[in-house]
Write an enzyme that holds these catalytic residues in place. Structure first.
Site, PDB file in Angstrom:
ATOM      1  N   GLU A 127       0.802  -1.247   0.000  1.00 31.64           N
ATOM      2  CA  GLU A 127       0.000   0.000   0.000  1.00 31.64           C
ATOM      3  C   GLU A 127       0.822   1.277   0.000  1.00 31.64           C
ATOM      4  O   GLU A 127       0.544   2.208   0.756  1.00 31.64           O
ATOM      5  CB  GLU A 127      -0.954  -0.001   1.208  1.00 31.64           C
ATOM      6  N   ASN A 169       2.260  -5.166  -3.208  1.00 30.65           N
ATOM      7  CA  ASN A 169       0.846  -5.465  -2.958  1.00 30.65           C
ATOM      8  C   ASN A 169       0.068  -4.182  -2.689  1.00 30.65           C
ATOM      9  O   ASN A 169       0.532  -3.315  -1.938  1.00 30.65           O
ATOM     10  CB  ASN A 169       0.764  -6.382  -1.717  1.00 30.65           C
ATOM     11  N   HIS A 206     -10.325  -6.066  -2.593  1.00 32.33           N
ATOM     12  CA  HIS A 206     -11.435  -5.871  -1.656  1.00 32.33           C
ATOM     13  C   HIS A 206     -12.528  -5.120  -2.411  1.00 32.33           C
ATOM     14  O   HIS A 206     -12.404  -3.922  -2.661  1.00 32.33           O
ATOM     15  CB  HIS A 206     -10.980  -5.065  -0.442  1.00 32.33           C
ATOM     16  N   GLU A 235      -6.090 -10.747  -1.453  1.00 34.12           N
ATOM     17  CA  GLU A 235      -6.951 -10.528  -0.270  1.00 34.12           C
ATOM     18  C   GLU A 235      -8.415 -10.448  -0.679  1.00 34.12           C
ATOM     19  O   GLU A 235      -9.171  -9.611  -0.177  1.00 34.12           O
ATOM     20  CB  GLU A 235      -6.546  -9.231   0.454  1.00 34.12           C
ATOM     21  N   ASP A 237     -12.178 -10.275  -1.213  1.00 29.96           N
ATOM     22  CA  ASP A 237     -13.518 -10.379  -0.619  1.00 29.96           C
ATOM     23  C   ASP A 237     -14.446  -9.475  -1.418  1.00 29.96           C
ATOM     24  O   ASP A 237     -14.010  -8.495  -2.006  1.00 29.96           O
ATOM     25  CB  ASP A 237     -13.555 -10.095   0.890  1.00 29.96           C
TER      26      ASP A 237
HETATM   27  C1  XIL Z   1      -6.621  -6.265   8.061  1.00 24.59           C
HETATM   28  C2  XIL Z   1      -6.986  -7.432   8.966  1.00 24.59           C
HETATM   29  O1  XIL Z   1      -7.874  -8.280   8.264  1.00 24.59           O
HETATM   30  C3  XIL Z   1      -7.630  -6.916  10.233  1.00 24.59           C
HETATM   31  O2  XIL Z   1      -7.824  -7.987  11.167  1.00 24.59           O
HETATM   32  C4  XIL Z   1      -6.759  -5.838  10.883  1.00 24.59           C
HETATM   33  O3  XIL Z   1      -7.445  -5.283  11.980  1.00 24.59           O
HETATM   34  C5  XIL Z   1      -6.418  -4.753   9.890  1.00 24.59           C
HETATM   35  O4  XIL Z   1      -5.809  -5.326   8.741  1.00 24.59           O
HETATM   36  N1  XIL Z   1      -5.137  -4.589   3.482  1.00 24.59           N
HETATM   37  C6  XIL Z   1      -4.150  -5.423   3.971  1.00 24.59           C
HETATM   38  C7  XIL Z   1      -4.447  -6.315   5.120  1.00 24.59           C
HETATM   39  O5  XIL Z   1      -3.069  -5.491   3.378  1.00 24.59           O
HETATM   40  O6  XIL Z   1      -3.311  -6.508   5.936  1.00 24.59           O
HETATM   41  C8  XIL Z   1      -5.582  -5.782   5.957  1.00 24.59           C
HETATM   42  O7  XIL Z   1      -5.889  -6.751   6.959  1.00 24.59           O
HETATM   43  C9  XIL Z   1      -6.783  -5.468   5.090  1.00 24.59           C
HETATM   44  C10 XIL Z   1      -6.450  -4.416   4.072  1.00 24.59           C
END
Ligand code: XIL
Length: 302
Positions: A127, A169, A206, A235, A237
């Site tokens: 990020e 990432n 996401h 990641e 969802d």
């Molecule tokens: C999130 C986790 O799922 C949570 O449990 C935590 O509180 C915050 O981080 N991008 C990422 C992940 O790269 O590490 C994040 O994970 C979600 C967004």
């Protein structure tokens, strides 16, 4: 095949999930994990605050619970994440300049060395690009140590674990027309041109109604792959339910399968109740561990 991991393997891909160490005592959770997935990412346990709570004092206990569980079950591990502006321990949040640069590189080196040979892919940097229309870097304490902090992290990671794929990432880099996507693309292009050791780009993926799966997703993944890097959905969802959600999940999996350099897909949790999202039903299993329509659409796409 009848599971996500085995079906993905038949296509030369993996299918992974984020795992939380404190859920490894939940038999429903572990049953689904062991059955369905062949790649594991620690949801929080390999972040900087978890692994280095005091400067140069490392605590690998919770991360190791996840890594050992995965390896004992014959699963691979994605490392997440060596350098990030978020989830930094307090001591790092308060650092700047050359001291912070050194501390960041020490963290990268120590952690990647500790896990050398056990990690399929590392999210070396997470990020680092800004949202919005600039296409530039995100402001952070790490960015303020100098624009070369990202390549420095990649070089340190390569030296520490030459066998791991090294990934950049990020999120909101799915739509090819977005400035952030273009900014990351230009960085990867520059790294490949100059020989900075980068092997892969992770797309967090996401998705929700304000940030839907883009119709040009395949184009985005293919354009990055054409730079000479692998791509991974890291990641995933998708907010929603029923057939709409199922179709979107299927579209993401199909986009990955259409790109030969797309290594695999990781969902960010197992059951809806395991999701980091405060509300909603963004995952493949319901709160009781039953397969959802989205699960069936993913399995049939694989
Ligand atoms: C999130 C986790 O799922 C949570 O449990 C935590 O509180 C915050 O981080 N991008 C990422 C992940 O790269 O590490 C994040 O994970 C979600 C967004």
């Amino acid at each position: 095949a009848t599971t996500l991991g085995a079906s993905a393997a038949e296509r030369g891909r993996y299918f992974g999930t984020a795992v939380a160490a404190n859920k490894l005592s939940d038999s429903t959770y572990v049953g689904i994990l062991n059955r369905e997935f062949d790649m594991v990412t620690a949801e929080n346990e390999m972040k900087i605050d978890a692994l280095e709570p005091q400067q140069n004092q490392f605590n690998y206990a919770n991360a190791d619970r996840i890594v050992n569980h995965a390896r004992n079950q014959g699963k691979k591990v994605r490392g997440h994440t060596l350098a990030w502006h978020s989830q930094q321990p307090g001591w790092m949040q308060n650092m700047s300049g050359s001291a912070l640069r050194s501390a960041m590189l020490n963290h990268v080196t120590k952690v990647a060395t500790y896990y050398r040979g056990k990690i399929h892919s590392w999210d070396v940097v997470n990020e680092a690009f800004a949202d919005g229309s600039s296409g530039g870097r995100r402001d952070s304490n790490l960015q303020r140590t100098g624009n070369d902090w990202i390549e420095a992290a990649f070089r340190a990671a390569r030296a520490a674990d030459p066998g791991a794929k090294l990934c950049y990432n990020d999120y909101n880099t799915d739509n090819w027309s977005h400035a952030k996507t273009q900014g990351v693309y230009r960085m990867v292009q520059d790294f490949k041109t100059r020989g900075v050791p980068i092997d892969c780009v992770g797309f967090q993926a996401h998705f929700n109604s304000g940030n839907p799966v883009p119709s040009n997703y395949h184009t985005t993944l293919q354009n990055f792959a054409n730079l000479g890097v692998d791509v991974q959905i890291t990641e995933l969802d998708i907010e929603g339910s029923g057939s709409t959600q199922a179709q979107q999940y299927q579209g993401v999996v199909q986009a990955c399968l259409a790109v030969s350099r797309c290594n695999g897909v990781t969902v960010w949790g197992i059951r809806d109740s395991d999701s980091w999202r405060a509300s909603g039903t963004p995952l493949l299993f319901d709160g009781s561990g039953n397969k959802k329509a989205a699960y069936n659409s993913v399995l049939s796409a694989l």
